[in-house]
Design an enzyme around this catalytic site. Structure first.
Site, PDB file in Angstrom:
ATOM      1  N   ASP A  24      -8.040 -43.166  10.104  1.00 50.95           N
ATOM      2  CA  ASP A  24      -8.244 -41.727  10.255  1.00 50.95           C
ATOM      3  C   ASP A  24      -7.047 -40.967   9.681  1.00 50.95           C
ATOM      4  OD1 ASP A  24      -9.010 -39.085  11.518  1.00 50.95           O
ATOM      5  OD2 ASP A  24     -10.511 -40.417  12.411  1.00 50.95           O
ATOM      6  N   SER A  77     -12.910 -35.172  10.328  1.00 53.35           N
ATOM      7  CA  SER A  77     -13.523 -36.408  10.834  1.00 53.35           C
ATOM      8  C   SER A  77     -15.016 -36.282  11.053  1.00 53.35           C
ATOM      9  CB  SER A  77     -12.886 -36.803  12.161  1.00 53.35           C
ATOM     10  OG  SER A  77     -11.583 -37.242  11.964  1.00 53.35           O
ATOM     11  N   HIS A 136     -13.535 -26.539  12.998  1.00 53.57           N
ATOM     12  CA  HIS A 136     -14.350 -26.338  14.208  1.00 53.57           C
ATOM     13  C   HIS A 136     -15.023 -24.964  14.222  1.00 53.57           C
ATOM     14  CE1 HIS A 136     -12.817 -29.876  16.440  1.00 53.57           C
ATOM     15  NE2 HIS A 136     -11.729 -29.673  15.724  1.00 53.57           N
ATOM     16  N   ASP A 167      -5.269 -27.125  12.702  1.00 60.29           N
ATOM     17  CA  ASP A 167      -5.979 -27.063  11.421  1.00 60.29           C
ATOM     18  C   ASP A 167      -5.362 -25.989  10.526  1.00 60.29           C
ATOM     19  OD1 ASP A 167      -7.742 -29.009  12.372  1.00 60.29           O
ATOM     20  OD2 ASP A 167      -9.024 -27.503  13.305  1.00 60.29           O
ATOM     21  N   ARG A 202      -5.591 -24.914  22.092  1.00 59.80           N
ATOM     22  CA  ARG A 202      -6.783 -25.759  21.946  1.00 59.80           C
ATOM     23  C   ARG A 202      -6.619 -27.163  22.510  1.00 59.80           C
ATOM     24  NH1 ARG A 202      -7.646 -27.565  15.867  1.00 59.80           N
ATOM     25  NH2 ARG A 202      -8.533 -29.323  16.976  1.00 59.80           N
ATOM     26  N   ARG A 209     -12.024 -33.906  23.937  1.00 56.69           N
ATOM     27  CA  ARG A 209     -13.235 -34.547  23.423  1.00 56.69           C
ATOM     28  C   ARG A 209     -13.411 -35.936  24.000  1.00 56.69           C
ATOM     29  NH1 ARG A 209     -11.363 -34.842  17.197  1.00 56.69           N
ATOM     30  NH2 ARG A 209      -9.580 -36.203  17.443  1.00 56.69           N
ATOM     31  N   ARG A 282     -18.452 -27.138  15.279  1.00 54.94           N
ATOM     32  CA  ARG A 282     -18.262 -28.593  15.356  1.00 54.94           C
ATOM     33  C   ARG A 282     -18.486 -29.100  16.772  1.00 54.94           C
ATOM     34  NH1 ARG A 282     -13.415 -32.436  12.981  1.00 54.94           N
ATOM     35  NH2 ARG A 282     -13.232 -33.741  14.835  1.00 54.94           N
ATOM     36  N   ALA A 283     -19.040 -30.292  16.853  1.00 54.06           N
ATOM     37  CA  ALA A 283     -19.578 -30.797  18.114  1.00 54.06           C
ATOM     38  C   ALA A 283     -18.559 -31.390  19.080  1.00 54.06           C
ATOM     39  CB  ALA A 283     -20.639 -31.857  17.811  1.00 54.06           C
ATOM     40  N   ASP A 284     -17.684 -32.265  18.573  1.00 58.96           N
ATOM     41  CA  ASP A 284     -16.963 -33.141  19.511  1.00 58.96           C
ATOM     42  C   ASP A 284     -16.180 -32.392  20.580  1.00 58.96           C
ATOM     43  OD1 ASP A 284     -15.157 -32.306  17.547  1.00 58.96           O
ATOM     44  OD2 ASP A 284     -14.099 -34.211  17.424  1.00 58.96           O
ATOM     45  N   LYS A 357     -10.977 -41.101  19.360  1.00 54.74           N
ATOM     46  CA  LYS A 357     -11.776 -41.254  18.135  1.00 54.74           C
ATOM     47  C   LYS A 357     -13.026 -42.106  18.376  1.00 54.74           C
ATOM     48  CE  LYS A 357      -8.888 -39.144  15.198  1.00 54.74           C
ATOM     49  NZ  LYS A 357      -9.254 -37.966  14.391  1.00 54.74           N
ATOM     50  N   ASP A 426      -3.818 -39.909  11.741  1.00 53.25           N
ATOM     51  CA  ASP A 426      -4.354 -38.570  11.979  1.00 53.25           C
ATOM     52  C   ASP A 426      -3.779 -37.938  13.240  1.00 53.25           C
ATOM     53  OD1 ASP A 426      -6.300 -36.420  11.290  1.00 53.25           O
ATOM     54  OD2 ASP A 426      -6.968 -36.891  13.318  1.00 53.25           O
ATOM     55  N   HIS A 430      -1.136 -34.829  13.165  1.00 53.82           N
ATOM     56  CA  HIS A 430      -1.429 -33.492  13.700  1.00 53.82           C
ATOM     57  C   HIS A 430      -0.302 -32.931  14.567  1.00 53.82           C
ATOM     58  CE1 HIS A 430      -5.473 -32.690  12.380  1.00 53.82           C
ATOM     59  NE2 HIS A 430      -5.971 -33.791  12.908  1.00 53.82           N
ATOM     60  N   ASP A 467     -11.315 -41.383   6.499  1.00 54.58           N
ATOM     61  CA  ASP A 467     -12.278 -40.280   6.591  1.00 54.58           C
ATOM     62  C   ASP A 467     -11.802 -38.995   5.929  1.00 54.58           C
ATOM     63  OD1 ASP A 467     -10.319 -39.887   8.533  1.00 54.58           O
ATOM     64  OD2 ASP A 467     -11.726 -39.098  10.020  1.00 54.58           O
ATOM     65  N   HIS A 468     -10.494 -38.864   5.761  1.00 53.50           N
ATOM     66  CA  HIS A 468      -9.915 -37.669   5.115  1.00 53.50           C
ATOM     67  C   HIS A 468      -8.414 -37.869   5.089  1.00 53.50           C
ATOM     68  CE1 HIS A 468      -8.506 -36.479   9.060  1.00 53.50           C
ATOM     69  NE2 HIS A 468      -9.728 -36.647   9.528  1.00 53.50           N
ATOM     70  N   HIS A 497      -5.191 -31.494   8.115  1.00 46.53           N
ATOM     71  CA  HIS A 497      -5.693 -32.428   7.105  1.00 46.53           C
ATOM     72  C   HIS A 497      -5.353 -31.887   5.714  1.00 46.53           C
ATOM     73  CE1 HIS A 497      -9.018 -33.578  10.207  1.00 46.53           C
ATOM     74  NE2 HIS A 497      -7.818 -33.948  10.586  1.00 46.53           N
TER      75      HIS A 497
HETATM   76  C1  3PG Z   1      -9.042 -32.089  15.789  1.00 46.35           C
HETATM   77  O1  3PG Z   1     -10.085 -31.767  16.348  1.00 46.35           O
HETATM   78  O2  3PG Z   1      -8.213 -32.841  16.313  1.00 46.35           O
HETATM   79  C2  3PG Z   1      -8.753 -31.507  14.432  1.00 46.35           C
HETATM   80  O3  3PG Z   1      -9.180 -30.183  14.392  1.00 46.35           O
HETATM   81  C3  3PG Z   1      -9.457 -32.260  13.371  1.00 46.35           C
HETATM   82  O4  3PG Z   1      -9.169 -33.615  13.417  1.00 46.35           O
HETATM   83  P1  3PG Z   1     -10.264 -34.719  13.120  1.00 46.35           P
HETATM   84  O5  3PG Z   1     -11.265 -34.104  12.187  1.00 46.35           O
HETATM   85  O6  3PG Z   1      -9.461 -35.803  12.439  1.00 46.35           O
HETATM   86  O7  3PG Z   1     -10.859 -35.173  14.397  1.00 46.35           O
HETATM   87 CO    CO Z   2      -7.560 -34.945  12.344  1.00 50.78          CO
END
Ligand code: 3PG
Ligand code: CO
Length: 555
Positions: A24, A77, A136, A167, A202, A209, A282-284, A357, A426, A430, A467-468, A497
């Protein structure tokens, strides 16, 4: 008629164990001191890159290649794993919301009409991430929604903001709140009673999540619904400025606050008869708060009060759970994902990551669908993440444990595909902590080694990708690519990212001799990986999948 049965690949055999490894936030960028992947000792990933030139390449992981509105949109992600798992490029939430607002269709939909019924006598509450990150949510979408809702009868509006700094650059929260305040002032001039009611960072408020830490959601609930928080301010700009002065805090981690009137009463608790919209697409990180807002039966924390509201998500966040029931924009209809096909074709699948994740290699991979396709064929294992810390404190995270679980699954002989996400580059990237991110990259590389060793033992095949981008560039740059400095002459740390491509490598003793990356898919992206993996399992991908990255030459 339609059949799940995949055609046999003319040249590739079935029955090989495949390790599908997603690093990630692991992109490819110029080597320099801000490229933590370059700085870190990563012998395994280096050996893949420096190995057979036709078994390592780069693929696109941002912008249109993953269904985002423009090529200025960095990868993330959700869209990355969606593309990897679904094998096709879907217009993603960001884009679907843009066009629904653009055409005005959003206001004709079931979701908007549902919440609109509360405008006459209730307050409209908007809860979400306040930034331009585009991962998001997006500020301009919130602005349009505010305008559109007020033109359609919303007379009292309260915004509950979540500050970003993840972000987007840390410290930008102040400007976003100022911009929003200007918009709300304009609405007030037009007779709409519109105000910010609460806020918080946030990562500390609301946007947890995969059930890592319900306390995060509870802090948000207390501020947004109950109107209670440890900090009270008259203005949101003042709140954000003051709270940023707390040592070791940042936009991501601001404590919750509520805005109060002259008598000290919170200006916008959520009460019976109100309408609520969570404006992230975005969902998560919306799924947990959506449950708290929607479910009559709920035991994750004491809600104290469960107001009778009309609630809609910007999107429906979980297609399987139908959560939430009402939403303003329909999510991309991702169906017939590679995971579902493979299960129908006898491929036994194991998927694993740590909590933060876990849903990436399950829920996102399967097209934002929770649960198994066929529990007899699949096993998903979640390793509990550390909670209540920022990941620079423990940058190795659970990489070793993920590696061990994957190794054991491979050696067990019970699975044909063993899929993992290694979060380190990742999650630590962050935090903006460069030294810790270097440690994180090394830990992820070690986990890759464990998995490749197991594949070696069983004669299997590996596919390693990401993934990125994230950890490969930790500094904000100008158009020329030079690091940007702040007013004190320090570099501006990039917590987000990137736009970089990501590597993909294939190999292992089970890889047939003539398999190599084709030269005629130069613009290949993450969506091309699904067909590739299907081939390696011995199948031809469905016709509408993005084309495979490999060919089999006679040797
Ligand atoms: C997060 O939700 O942590 C970031 O905004 C994006 O990170 P992710 O896409 O790698 O989960
Ligand atoms: Co990320």
């Amino acid at each position: 008629g339609f059949s799940w049965k995949l055609k046999d690949h003319p040249k590739l055999a079935k029955g090989k164990t495949i390790a599908m490894i997603v690093l990630d936030g692991w992109g490819e960028a110029k080597p320099n001191q801000y490229n933590c992947i370059h700085v870190a000792e990563t012998p395994t990933m280096d050996s893949l890159k420096n190995g057979a030139p036709d078994k390592w390449r780069l693929v696109k992981a941002h912008g249109k290649a993953v269904g985002l509105p423009t090529d200025d949109d960095m990868g993330n992600s959700e869209v990355g794993h969606n593309a990897l798992g679904a094998g096709r490029i879907y217009a993603q939430g960001a884009k679907l919301v843009d066009s629904a607002l653009d055409t005005g269709k959003i206001y004709d939909g079931e979701g908007f009409n549902y919440i609109k019924a509360s405008f006459e006598s209730g307050t409209l509450h908007l809860i979400g991430l306040l930034s331009d990150g585009g991962v998001h949510s997006r500020l301009n979408q919130l602005q349009l929604l505010l305008k559109g809702a007020s033109e359609r009868g919303a007379k009292r509006i309260r915004v509950h903001v979540l500050t970003d700094g993840r972000d987007v650059l840390d410290g930008t929260s102040v400007a976003y709140v100022e911009t929003l305040e200007e918009d709300l002032a304009k609405l007030r001039e037009n007779g709409v009673d519109a105000q910010i009611a609460s806020g918080g960072g946030r990562m500390y408020v609301t946007m947890d999540r995969y059930e890592n830490d319900w306390e995060v959601v509870k802090r948000g609930w207390d501020a947004q619904v109950l109107g209670e928080a440890p900090y009270k301010f008259k203005s949101a700009v003042e709140a954000v400025k003051k709270l940023r002065e707390i040592p070791n805090t940042s936009d991501q981690y601001l404590p919750p606050f509520v805005i109060v009137d002259d008598s000290g009463k919170s200006v916008g608790p959520i009460v019976d008869g109100d309408a609520v919209v969570t404006f992230n697409f975005r969902a998560d990180r919306m799924s947990m708060v959506a449950q708290a807002l929607e479910y009559e039966k709920f035991d994750k924390f004491d809600r104290v009060r469960f107001p009778k509201i009309r609630y809609a998500g910007m999107l429906q966040y979980d297609g399987e759970l139908k959560l939430p029931n009402h939403y303003l924009v329909s999510p991309p209809e991702m169906e017939r994902t590679s995971g579902e096909y493979l299960v129908h074709n006898g491929v036994r699948t194991f998927a694993c990551s740590e909590t933060v994740k876990f849903g990436h290699v399950t829920f996102f991979w399967n097209g934002n669908r929770s649960g198994y396709f066929n529990a007899d064929m699949e096993e998903y294992v979640e390793i509990p993440s550390d909670s209540g810390i920022t990941f620079n404190v423990k940058p190795k995270m659970k990489a070793l444990q993920i590696g061990e679980k994957a190794r054991d699954a491979i050696l067990s002989g019970k699975f044909d595909q063993v899929r993992v996400n290694l979060p380190n580059s990742d999650m630590v990237g962050h935090t903006g902590d460069i030294d810790a991110t270097v440690v994180a990259c090394k830990a992820a590389d070690e986990a890759v080694k464990m998995i490749l060793d197991a594949i070696e033992q069983v004669g299997g095949i590996y596919v390693v990708t990401a993934d990125h981008g994230n950890a490969e560039d930790m500094v904000k740059r100008n158009k020329k690519g030079e690091p940007l400095l702040d007013k004190n002459g320090n570099i501006q740390i990039l917590t987000s990212h990137t736009l970089e491509p990501v590597p993909i490598a294939i190999g292992g003793p089970g890889l047939a001799a003539g398999v190599k990356f084709r030269k005629d898919v130069p613009n290949g992206g993450l969506a091309n990986v699904a067909a590739t993996v299907m081939n390696l399992h011995g199948f031809v991908a469905p016709d509408d999948y993005e084309t495979t990255l490999i060919e089999v030459v006679d040797v």
